[in-house]
Scaffold this motif. Structure first.
Motif, PDB file in Angstrom:
ATOM      1  N   GLU A  47     -72.715  56.821  32.786  1.00 14.37           N
ATOM      2  CA  GLU A  47     -73.700  57.778  33.296  1.00 14.37           C
ATOM      3  C   GLU A  47     -74.895  57.761  32.357  1.00 14.37           C
ATOM      4  O   GLU A  47     -74.746  57.922  31.140  1.00 14.37           O
ATOM      5  CB  GLU A  47     -73.094  59.176  33.357  1.00 14.37           C
ATOM      6  CG  GLU A  47     -71.874  59.284  34.258  1.00 14.37           C
ATOM      7  CD  GLU A  47     -72.234  59.206  35.729  1.00 14.37           C
ATOM      8  OE1 GLU A  47     -73.389  59.534  36.069  1.00 14.37           O
ATOM      9  OE2 GLU A  47     -71.370  58.809  36.533  1.00 14.37           O
ATOM     10  N   SER A  60     -79.042  54.889  37.559  1.00 13.72           N
ATOM     11  CA  SER A  60     -77.723  54.280  37.711  1.00 13.72           C
ATOM     12  C   SER A  60     -77.594  53.071  36.795  1.00 13.72           C
ATOM     13  O   SER A  60     -78.589  52.458  36.392  1.00 13.72           O
ATOM     14  CB  SER A  60     -77.497  53.853  39.163  1.00 13.72           C
ATOM     15  OG  SER A  60     -78.194  52.661  39.434  1.00 13.72           O
ATOM     16  N   THR A  61     -76.358  52.718  36.501  1.00 11.39           N
ATOM     17  CA  THR A  61     -76.098  51.574  35.628  1.00 11.39           C
ATOM     18  C   THR A  61     -76.600  50.265  36.247  1.00 11.39           C
ATOM     19  O   THR A  61     -76.955  49.333  35.537  1.00 11.39           O
ATOM     20  CB  THR A  61     -74.586  51.475  35.324  1.00 11.39           C
ATOM     21  OG1 THR A  61     -74.356  50.412  34.413  1.00 11.39           O
ATOM     22  CG2 THR A  61     -73.792  51.244  36.597  1.00 11.39           C
TER      23      THR A  61
END
Length: 285
Positions: A217, A164-165
């Motif tokens: 993403e 995840s970011t």
């Protein structure tokens, strides 16, 4: 006659990547099970198709309860189409539980191949593709994540991860610590989208870059471990390496196995070196 479960890949970014069969299956299915029904509506609108069948949600929160319902429909003869938000169902997405249940009931299962973030990132990374493994999302907790990466330190195949970011900076830093700051890697973000970017470099450099924030993403591709190093001539060196891993939180059994694999030695030889160092007061084990 039982029905058919269709696993359909959906675009990971650019909607024009959708395979023609996806629109056909969306229009023909008796039931469309979607990870997010709102995203499904956006997809069907873009494709210019209207599902004739019933649309139901199928996501992590209701997977256990919904699976028996869908299996009952399948055994009753329905054609059920399973789609997730992006990519292929079951690959770090809902789907495996339904597939396993359908197999148990003897239901026919087929697939509509589609875009894959795993294969797309692997191909774009510039890293070896002859052998690779997919590791999904690393653990969220820092201790578990560090332990997982230590387990993978000697993995010879190219590795592919999702992240995840919000955790990518910590993830890359942990990778650099466990796998080595010089290990080649690539961070692929927003694949097939407008702001697609592939950042290549050693893990240490990528970890520094990610501190400023990485959005979108994300798929990470990491070079496998180099060939096993030559065995150290001094058993005390083997014991020292085991001690270092133990100090980092690894259990002795796993530390011995990892050192043995990296050195190309039997585990018993490393164990004996640890015992000898302990009795001799050296090696730190």
């Amino acid at each position: 006659m039982t029905g058919t479960l269709v696993l359909a890949g959906t675009p990971i970014g650019d909607v024009s990547d959708a395979p023609p069969r996806l629109a056909e299956e969306l229009a023909a299915a008796d039931i469309v099970a979607a990870e997010d029904t709102r995203r499904l509506r956006r997809l069907t609108t873009s494709l210019g198709v209207t599902p004739r069948g019933r649309v139901v949600s199928y996501f992590e929160g209701n997977e256990s309860a919904r699976t028996p319902e869908l299996v009952a429909e399948l055994t009753g003869g329905a054609r059920v189409l399973l789609v997730t938000d992006a990519g292929m169902p079951s690959v770090s997405d809902p789907g495996y539980r339904l597939v396993a249940a359908a197999v148990e009931e003897g239901v026919r299962i087929t697939a509509v191949p589609g875009p894959s973030a795993v294969l797309t990132a692997l191909a774009l990374s510039g890293l070896p593709v002859d052998r690779f493994c997919f590791e999904g999302f690393p653990p969220r907790k820092s201790g578990e994540r560090a332990a997982r990466f230590r387990e993978l330190a000697a993995e010879p195949r190219t590795m592919v991860f999702f992240e995840s970011t919000h955790r990518i900076a910590e993830c890359l830093a942990a990778m650099a610590d466990a796998l080595g700051a010089d290990r080649p890697a690539a961070v692929c973000r927003e694949l097939t989208k407008t702001y697609e970017e592939v950042r290549r470099g050693p893990l240490g450099e990528l970890a520094e870059w990610a501190k400023e924030g990485v959005r979108g993403e994300i798929t990470v591709v990491v070079h496998g471990a180099p060939p096993a190093e030559a065995a150290p001539a001094d058993p005390a060196e083997l014991a020292r390496r085991v001690a270092e891993r133990e100090a980092a939180g690894e259990r002795r059994k796993e530390a011995i196995a990892a050192v043995a694999q990296a050195a190309g030695l039997p585990k018993r030889e490393v164990f004996d070196a640890v015992v000898a160092a302990k009795h001799g007061g050296g090696g730190g084990a």
